[in-house]
Enzyme design. Structure first.
Site, PDB file in Angstrom:
ATOM      1  N   LYS A   1      69.567  72.299  14.617  1.00 54.84           N
ATOM      2  CA  LYS A   1      70.805  71.246  13.960  1.00 54.84           C
ATOM      3  C   LYS A   1      71.189  70.033  14.664  1.00 54.84           C
ATOM      4  CE  LYS A   1      70.442  74.188   9.806  1.00 54.84           C
ATOM      5  NZ  LYS A   1      70.709  75.524   9.354  1.00 54.84           N
TER       6      LYS A   1
ATOM      7  N   SER B   1      77.109  76.053   4.592  1.00 55.71           N
ATOM      8  CA  SER B   1      76.310  74.566   4.802  1.00 55.71           C
ATOM      9  C   SER B   1      75.767  73.675   3.525  1.00 55.71           C
ATOM     10  CB  SER B   1      74.446  75.194   4.802  1.00 55.71           C
ATOM     11  OG  SER B   1      74.253  75.971   4.192  1.00 55.71           O
TER      12      SER B   1
ATOM     13  N   HIS C   1      76.210  75.322  11.506  1.00 53.88           N
ATOM     14  CA  HIS C   1      76.765  73.653  11.557  1.00 53.88           C
ATOM     15  C   HIS C   1      77.621  73.826  12.518  1.00 53.88           C
ATOM     16  CE1 HIS C   1      73.397  73.165   8.362  1.00 53.88           C
ATOM     17  NE2 HIS C   1      73.898  73.890   8.059  1.00 53.88           N
TER      18      HIS C   1
HETATM   19  C1  LIG Z   1      69.695  76.364   8.576  1.00 56.03           C
HETATM   20  C2  LIG Z   1      70.699  77.290   8.854  1.00 56.03           C
HETATM   21  C3  LIG Z   1      70.088  78.793   9.442  1.00 56.03           C
HETATM   22  C4  LIG Z   1      69.171  78.674   9.668  1.00 56.03           C
HETATM   23  O1  LIG Z   1      67.714  78.342  10.727  1.00 56.03           O
HETATM   24  P1  LIG Z   1      67.050  77.535  10.803  1.00 56.03           P
HETATM   25  O2  LIG Z   1      66.764  77.349  12.328  1.00 56.03           O
HETATM   26  O3  LIG Z   1      65.874  76.193  10.117  1.00 56.03           O
HETATM   27  O4  LIG Z   1      65.900  78.354  10.586  1.00 56.03           O
HETATM   28  C5  LIG Z   1      70.951  79.945   8.985  1.00 56.03           C
HETATM   29  N1  LIG Z   1      72.422  79.695   8.815  1.00 56.03           N
HETATM   30  C6  LIG Z   1      72.640  78.710   8.566  1.00 56.03           C
HETATM   31  C7  LIG Z   1      74.171  78.482   7.969  1.00 56.03           C
HETATM   32  C8  LIG Z   1      72.335  77.313   8.186  1.00 56.03           C
HETATM   33  O5  LIG Z   1      72.647  76.180   8.292  1.00 56.03           O
END
Ligand SMILES: *Cc1c(COP(=O)(O)O)cnc(C)c1O
Length: 398
Positions: free
Chosen positions: A240, A181, A209
């Site tokens: 996302k 990320s 992602h």
């Molecule tokens: C954003 C993210 C999460 C957490 O997800 P949320 O739905 O925002 O709680 C978990 N793992 C990765 C790799 C992320 O980038």
């Protein structure tokens, strides 16, 4: 009371003095390529809304329709009386889309990772985790009480050395983000699967992602690498690229049944509002039926990346729409971000502890919604400010 107050004040002051104090900035109106930040319109280059779906009218409509027929709250845990039609439909859809036997949704990606890892693994187990894995994976491992072995980022030799010397009474797991990320690079998933077979390990991949961004049909990096059916636990989020909120785990029927029985972050929490699940379902449908969004995203990402590399910025080894611009020094990163914002361009600065010391950076994300004009404006300012702050040293070509 005095003692409590002085603890809080001192902690905040320490953060302030080290330049680590964080503040939230207010966004009014919806998400998008342009947002109203602290009362001012700015171009937004730090969102994870890669496909531009967060404010899509169809997601909004799906949520409104669901509210009209199913109300707002879920009323209870999924295991009591909070398991509603919208949750069920989303899970059926996701399993079909991902090509797995079954799927289960969680309230967020953070809760999914914590619940998956702490239910499946325990004291007798060993978990091998990439050093740059998301914080929610790290927290899930800590809560599981399994032995944590962190390997250097994407370093297969280091991983294999650890696997060779590991002695576990119980299970072994290799867990990794598929798309990292903060660095934007990809885990070497094919090699990880091969190592897992050789050393008899479980595999888990976090596609937060990846889903909607990678793979011919947008199923994620697992599809991109041709590894469908090879990963024991696929986890991802609806928060996302899908434009909604919540998360999932998918895999075998038994795996999902196990989580329903053992994952505390699923059992001891109220089900998501059905309208949220309905919006997620719509987001998945759009990913399936509008591949042109993914194509636009990649066209934009490749265009920005090659321009930045041409200018001479250090963009690490990114292979995704997450583009780091490493400036090393934390204050410099903050200053770069602030000067861009003065020009109406929002790119957030990322500093320790989110990234390792000496790797402070701008984290730039490109989406399908950005126009060529947005992007050219961004590139122009990055170059001007980058030179002024001596982040770019290459002499200007005349
Ligand atoms: C954003 C993210 C999460 C957490 O997800 P949320 O739905 O925002 O709680 C978990 N793992 C990765 C790799 C992320 O980038």
């Amino acid at each position: 009371m005095d003692q409590k107050n002085s603890f809080l004040k001192k902690s905040l002051l320490d953060l302030e003095q080290n330049g680590h104090r964080r503040r939230m900035r207010l966004v009014e109106g919806p998400q998008g390529r342009e947002i109203v930040l602290e009362g001012r319109k700015v171009l937004n280059f730090c969102s994870n809304d890669y496909l531009g779906l967060a404010a899509d009218v169809r997601l909004r409509q799906a949520a409104v329709d669901s509210m009209k027929t199913q109300g707002f709250g879920a009323g209870a845990s999924r295991l009591v009386c909070g398991n509603m039609a919208a949750h069920h439909q989303l899970e059926e859809k996701l399993a079909r889309f991902k090509g797995t036997a079954s799927a289960i949704s969680f309230s967020s990606g953070y809760m999914a990772n914590v619940g998956i890892l702490s239910s499946l693994f325990g004291r007798d187990d060993v978990i091998f985790s990439d050093r740059l894995n998301h914080a929610s994976i790290v927290d899930g491992i800590l809560l599981s009480q399994a032995k944590l072995r962190r390997f250097a980022h994407r370093d297969l030799t280091a991983l294999e050395d650890m696997l060779k010397s590991a002695t576990a009474r119980g299970k072994k797991l290799i867990v990794t983000d598929s798309v990292f990320s903060m660095d934007g690079d990809l885990a070497p998933l094919s090699e990880i699967v091969a190592l897992a077979k050789k050393y008899d390990c479980w595999t888990m991949v976090d596609e937060a992602h990846g889903l909607g961004v990678f793979g011919p049909e947008g199923k994620g990096a697992v599809e991109y690498f041709g590894l469908e059916g090879e990963i024991d636990i696929q986890m991802g989020t609806f928060s996302k690229p899908v434009g909604s909120f919540g998360a999932y785990a998918c895999g075998s029927k038994d795996l999902v049944d196990f989580f329903i029985n053992e994952a505390r972050s699923l059992i001891y929490t109220t089900g998501l509002p059905p309208s949220v699940a309905a919006a997620s379902l719509k987001g998945i449908e759009i990913i399936e039926t509008e591949p042109e969004r993914r194509k636009q995203l990649w066209d934009n990402a490749r265009y920005v990346l090659s321009a930045l590399q041409e200018m001479g910025f250090d963009t690490l080894a990114t292979e995704s729409p997450i583009i780091p611009i490493v400036v090393k020094d934390a204050d410099l990163a903050v200053r770069f971000s602030r000067e861009l914002l003065e020009k109406g361009i929002f790119v957030s600065a990322i500093r320790p502890p989110t990234v390792p010391q000496g790797t402070s950076r701008l984290r730039l994300t490109v989406t399908a919604a950005h126009t060529r004009r947005d992007i050219d404006g961004l590139l122009q300012q990055l170059e001007i400010i980058g030179r002024r702050l001596c982040i770019l040293s290459k002499p200007q070509v005349v």
